[in-house]
Design a protein around this motif. Structure first.
Motif, short mmCIF file in Angstrom:
data_model
loop_
_atom_site.label_atom_id
_atom_site.label_comp_id
_atom_site.label_asym_id
_atom_site.label_seq_id
_atom_site.Cartn_x
_atom_site.Cartn_y
_atom_site.Cartn_z
N LEU A 1 -56.06 5.70 -11.04
CA LEU A 1 -57.47 6.07 -10.27
C LEU A 1 -57.71 5.53 -8.95
N VAL A 2 -56.91 4.36 -8.47
CA VAL A 2 -57.01 4.03 -7.08
C VAL A 2 -55.89 4.04 -6.62
N GLU A 3 -55.88 4.70 -5.34
CA GLU A 3 -54.82 4.91 -4.50
C GLU A 3 -54.98 3.92 -3.36
N ARG A 4 -54.09 2.86 -3.26
CA ARG A 4 -54.22 1.96 -2.04
C ARG A 4 -52.61 1.79 -1.65
N ARG A 5 -52.61 1.85 0.03
CA ARG A 5 -51.28 1.55 0.43
C ARG A 5 -51.08 -0.03 0.37
N ARG A 6 -49.60 -0.22 0.30
CA ARG A 6 -49.02 -1.61 0.35
C ARG A 6 -49.55 -2.23 1.79
N PRO A 7 -49.51 -3.49 1.76
CA PRO A 7 -49.76 -3.97 3.06
C PRO A 7 -48.73 -3.53 4.22
N PRO A 8 -49.20 -3.29 5.51
CA PRO A 8 -47.91 -3.03 6.43
C PRO A 8 -46.93 -3.85 6.53
N ALA B 1 -48.67 -6.04 -23.12
CA ALA B 1 -48.69 -4.54 -23.25
C ALA B 1 -49.93 -3.91 -23.00
N ALA B 2 -51.00 -4.68 -23.57
CA ALA B 2 -52.25 -3.90 -23.29
C ALA B 2 -52.73 -3.97 -21.55
N ALA B 3 -52.37 -5.13 -21.14
CA ALA B 3 -52.57 -5.27 -19.69
C ALA B 3 -51.65 -4.17 -18.95
N GLN B 4 -50.32 -3.86 -19.10
CA GLN B 4 -49.57 -2.85 -18.51
C GLN B 4 -50.07 -1.64 -18.76
N VAL B 5 -50.87 -1.10 -19.79
CA VAL B 5 -51.33 -0.05 -19.91
C VAL B 5 -52.75 0.29 -19.08
N LEU B 6 -53.47 -0.79 -19.22
CA LEU B 6 -54.72 -0.80 -18.40
C LEU B 6 -54.41 -0.84 -16.79
N SER B 7 -53.47 -1.59 -16.38
CA SER B 7 -53.19 -1.74 -14.88
C SER B 7 -52.51 -0.48 -14.32
N ASN B 8 -51.19 -0.47 -14.85
CA ASN B 8 -50.13 0.61 -14.55
C ASN B 8 -50.41 1.97 -14.99
N GLY B 9 -51.15 2.06 -16.26
CA GLY B 9 -51.34 3.51 -16.83
C GLY B 9 -52.58 3.95 -16.45
N VAL B 10 -53.68 3.20 -16.26
CA VAL B 10 -55.14 3.52 -15.89
C VAL B 10 -55.45 3.43 -14.27
N ASP C 1 -43.27 1.99 -4.53
CA ASP C 1 -44.03 2.89 -3.88
C ASP C 1 -45.28 3.45 -4.50
N SER C 2 -45.64 2.87 -5.51
CA SER C 2 -46.91 3.06 -6.25
C SER C 2 -47.88 2.48 -5.67
N SER C 3 -49.18 2.71 -6.14
CA SER C 3 -50.57 2.23 -5.49
C SER C 3 -50.44 0.49 -5.46
N SER C 4 -50.76 0.04 -4.50
CA SER C 4 -51.12 -1.44 -4.37
C SER C 4 -52.06 -2.06 -5.48
N PHE C 5 -52.97 -1.35 -5.82
CA PHE C 5 -54.03 -1.82 -6.55
C PHE C 5 -54.22 -1.44 -7.93
N PRO C 6 -54.02 -2.17 -9.08
CA PRO C 6 -54.00 -3.56 -9.06
C PRO C 6 -52.51 -4.00 -9.19
N SER C 7 -52.45 -5.29 -9.07
CA SER C 7 -50.96 -5.87 -9.28
C SER C 7 -50.82 -5.94 -10.96
N GLY C 8 -49.80 -5.08 -11.09
CA GLY C 8 -49.32 -5.01 -12.73
C GLY C 8 -48.66 -6.13 -13.06
N HIS C 9 -47.85 -6.66 -12.21
CA HIS C 9 -46.97 -8.22 -12.46
C HIS C 9 -48.23 -9.20 -12.87
N THR C 10 -49.30 -9.20 -11.92
CA THR C 10 -50.03 -10.29 -12.15
C THR C 10 -50.78 -10.19 -13.58
#
Length: 182
Positions: free
Chosen positions: A83-90, A70-79, A104-113
């Motif tokens: 802060l970082v907008e990155r396109r997914r690989p082509p 849960a903490a990781a989900q908040v830090l990665s997906n919520g924060v 469609d969300s930002s590629s950075f960082p991987s929330g699953h990981t």
């Protein structure tokens, strides 16, 4: 700037190489891992098994894993994603149809990981054998995120770092709260 350009070129090559990895093993194992990891189902199931079969240690490990996740989900997906907008690989880099199914969300960082690493790293100190068992699907989730075109390797590395930080926070929180109250 040349260093950054070289790093970006190397990461693009690695992403393309992982995307084109076509083996029976990858085709058979990675899609079910993705399905199980979607919406953290895999980690909730692991926590349920630990809590049901592991006695007090299993319940404690499951609680730590869920809290870390849960903490990781908040830090990665919520924060971080905000802060970082990155396109997914082509999409052209990926020879399989799985690339059509990415978010469609930002590629950075991987929330699953981030969730996978946080769960595993939070479980391991309490129940090392369960942590070791969770490490296998955690690595597969990280590989799958690049193979399916959802992330660059650096997105996965950042997700892993966030997961480790979340697990460390979960381990430190009780001690910090006790000091604060005392």
């Amino acid at each position: 700037m040349r260093i950054v350009a070289s790093l970006r070129t190397g990461e693009n090559r690695l992403t393309q190489r992982m995307a084109s990895w076509d083996s029976v093993w990858a085709r058979g194992l990675l899609p079910p891992v993705e399905d199980a990891a979607e919406h953290t189902k895999l980690w909730w199931a692991a926590a349920a098994v630990m809590a049901a079969a592991g006695g007090w240690r299993g319940r404690r490990a499951a609680a730590a894993g869920i809290t870390g996740m849960a903490a990781a989900q908040v830090l990665s997906n919520g924060v971080a994603k905000q802060l970082v907008e990155r396109r997914r690989p082509p999409k052209e880099w990926f020879p399989h149809e799985d690339v059509e199914d990415r978010p469609d969300s930002s590629s950075f960082p991987s929330g699953h990981t981030a969730a996978a690493v946080a769960f595993t790293a939070a479980v391991a100190p309490t129940w090392p054998w369960a942590g070791a068992a969770c490490a296998v699907p955690t690595v597969l989730v990280a590989i799958e995120r690049v193979h399916d075109g959802a992330h660059y390797p650096s997105d996965v590395a950042a997700g892993a770092a966030i997961g480790l930080a979340a697990a460390a926070l979960v381990r430190a929180a009780p001690r910090l709260l006790v000091r604060r109250v005392a």
